[in-house]
Design an enzyme around this catalytic site. Structure first.
Site, PDB file in Angstrom:
ATOM      1  N   LYS A  79      14.457  38.819  25.649  1.00  0.00           N
ATOM      2  CA  LYS A  79      15.563  39.769  25.496  1.00  0.00           C
ATOM      3  C   LYS A  79      15.444  40.582  24.210  1.00  0.00           C
ATOM      4  CE  LYS A  79      18.335  39.190  28.983  1.00  0.00           C
ATOM      5  NZ  LYS A  79      19.345  40.001  29.632  1.00  0.00           N
ATOM      6  N   ASP A 110      25.647  36.485  27.119  1.00  0.00           N
ATOM      7  CA  ASP A 110      25.729  35.031  27.145  1.00  0.00           C
ATOM      8  C   ASP A 110      24.858  34.468  26.025  1.00  0.00           C
ATOM      9  OD1 ASP A 110      23.178  35.440  28.313  1.00  0.00           O
ATOM     10  OD2 ASP A 110      24.215  35.675  30.224  1.00  0.00           O
TER      11      ASP A 110
HETATM   12  C1  LIG Z   1      16.449  33.502  28.568  1.00  0.00           C
HETATM   13  C2  LIG Z   1      16.879  34.365  29.693  1.00  0.00           C
HETATM   14  N1  LIG Z   1      16.173  34.352  30.822  1.00  0.00           N
HETATM   15  C3  LIG Z   1      16.523  35.117  31.868  1.00  0.00           C
HETATM   16  C4  LIG Z   1      17.627  35.949  31.821  1.00  0.00           C
HETATM   17  C5  LIG Z   1      17.983  36.782  33.006  1.00  0.00           C
HETATM   18  O1  LIG Z   1      17.828  38.141  32.750  1.00  0.00           O
HETATM   19  P1  LIG Z   1      18.642  39.218  33.577  1.00  0.00           P
HETATM   20  O2  LIG Z   1      20.082  39.043  33.256  1.00  0.00           O
HETATM   21  O3  LIG Z   1      18.098  40.525  33.098  1.00  0.00           O
HETATM   22  O4  LIG Z   1      18.382  38.956  35.012  1.00  0.00           O
HETATM   23  C6  LIG Z   1      18.395  35.994  30.648  1.00  0.00           C
HETATM   24  C7  LIG Z   1      19.572  36.848  30.542  1.00  0.00           C
HETATM   25  O5  LIG Z   1      20.358  36.755  29.630  1.00  0.00           O
HETATM   26  C8  LIG Z   1      18.014  35.182  29.556  1.00  0.00           C
HETATM   27  O6  LIG Z   1      18.707  35.178  28.423  1.00  0.00           O
END
Ligand SMILES: Cc1ncc(COP(=O)(O)O)c(C=O)c1O
Length: 377
Positions: A79, A110
């Site tokens: 992210k 989150d």
């Molecule tokens: C560590 C991690 N993996 C996967 C995701 C999923 O990403 P997305 O919300 O773009 O689908 C997030 C989203 O906050 C995340 O923090």
């Protein structure tokens, strides 16, 4: 122990409009601009693509590659590529039109996205407000505050935190830097997705250096921003040779699966929070939706049972590979592959066999250090 699954959807509605939707999302030059910009940041370093030979052997496939985002820009999650890049984009856009009025940025999160936005804002001395929902851990809130952000805790779930963020932004004239898009709010989430594609560009380069060709890619989805970005980028690169793409979701926030089944975006009311905090999102990003709808081959939803064992498994190598710090969301890809191999009807449907070469994305490290410690020790 065999893993069971909650739900599975095979996307037979895939059709030949990916070139159109992928080009709409990422017109020529957009991802290249993000790559050229992010790779100039002082903290930038390519993250490792690790061959999980022990895991591949256990699951009976030829290879499993794990893209380890735990070291990304010292923020511990992929992210980092999106939010901070979007803050930079906002500044560049304002500079281009000579706007030097005071800027405050805000977002709902989150955890990981807010960390990236607050980090980007702190580097540029911009005030930053972050909205978190009731289920976000104290550990994550502390990290956001340490990046200089004002943290607002909101009753309810992720979607409630977005609503609160939009309301406060309207009242105070703040600039929202959200990774979720909605009608009339697309440019910034698209830039965030373009930032994520640095991960895909690196992976392609790393695979080619090893002369490896993927057969399957597992992408975990919250709002689907990452999955949509990577899928669009991979599609633009591989076109008809795109590997089969499996979208993985928590069964507690299965918005992609529910939308696929209905063939339209469907809002899932999140009742229980998955331990994979980053995946807890009840609505597919409308930017990601056409990409997932036309480009993904499978969607699998699972419960939380495999998360802790897989985090421990990553942490302790049983072979040549290094020990890997993988947070809750990083367990996703391993859980998906094991679930598919444990349920032969799934492996058959997704054409996974002994010759398969699977890419999984370890999207985060110990982004909640207290929880990581508690789980892995
Ligand atoms: C560590 C991690 N993996 C996967 C995701 C999923 O990403 P997305 O919300 O773009 O689908 C997030 C989203 O906050 C995340 O923090």
């Amino acid at each position: 122990m065999k893993y069971s699954y909650a739900n599975y959807y095979k996307n037979t509605k895939q059709d030949n409009v990916m070139h159109q939707v992928a080009d709409e999302l990422f017109p020529e030059g957009k991802c290249e601009k993000a790559f050229n910009s992010i790779t100039q940041w002082p903290d930038y370093k390519q993250t490792d693509l690790i061959s999980l030979d022990d895991f591949a052997k256990q699951q009976g496939v030829r290879k499993v590659f794990y893209k380890d985002e735990s070291t990304r820009l010292n923020l511990g999650a992929f992210k980092a590529l999106g939010g901070a890049y979007a803050v930079q984009h906002v500044l560049e856009t304002r500079a281009a039109v000579g706007d030097d009025s005071p800027l405050t940025v805000c977002t709902a999160t989150d955890g990981n996205h807010g960390r990236s936005v607050s980090w980007g804002a702190q580097k540029k001395n911009i005030p930053c407000h972050i909205f978190i929902h009731a289920g976000v851990s104290q550990g994550r809130a502390k990290i956001l505050a340490a990046n200089g952000a004002t943290v607002h805790r909101v009753d309810g779930n992720y979607d409630d935190s977005i609503a609160a963020c939009i309301k406060m932004a309207d009242e105070n004239g703040w600039q929202i830097v959200s990774d979720t898009s909605w009608e009339g709010y697309r440019e910034i989430p698209t830039q965030i997705m373009a930032g994520y594609t640095v991960l895909a560009a690196e992976t392609i380069e790393q695979l080619e250096a090893q002369k490896e060709t993927l057969t399957h890619i597992v992408l975990q989805a919250g709002c689907g921003g990452m999955a949509g970005a990577l899928l669009a980028y991979f599609w633009k690169y591989w076109r008809d040779d795109l590997p089969e793409v499996i979208i993985m979701e928590s069964d507690m926030s299965d918005c992609v699966l529910e939308s696929m089944q209905r063939d339209e975006i469907y809002l899932v009311d999140i009742v229980d929070e998955t331990i994979m905090a980053g995946l807890s999102c009840g609505e597919v990003s409308e930017l990601a939706w056409p990409i997932l709808r036309h480009g993904a081959s499978h969607v699998l939803t699972v419960g939380d049972e495999g998360v802790k064992p897989m985090m421990r498994y990553l942490a302790k190598s049983e072979g040549e590979r290094p020990n890997i710090v993988g947070g809750e969301c990083s367990a996703s890809g391993l859980i998906t592959l094991k679930t598919m191999m444990d349920n032969p009807e799934l492996a058959k449907s997704a054409n996974i066999d002994k010759d398969s070469v699977v890419l999984i994305i370890g999207t985060e490290g110990a982004t909640d250090p207290d929880l990581y410690q508690e789980i892995v020790g």
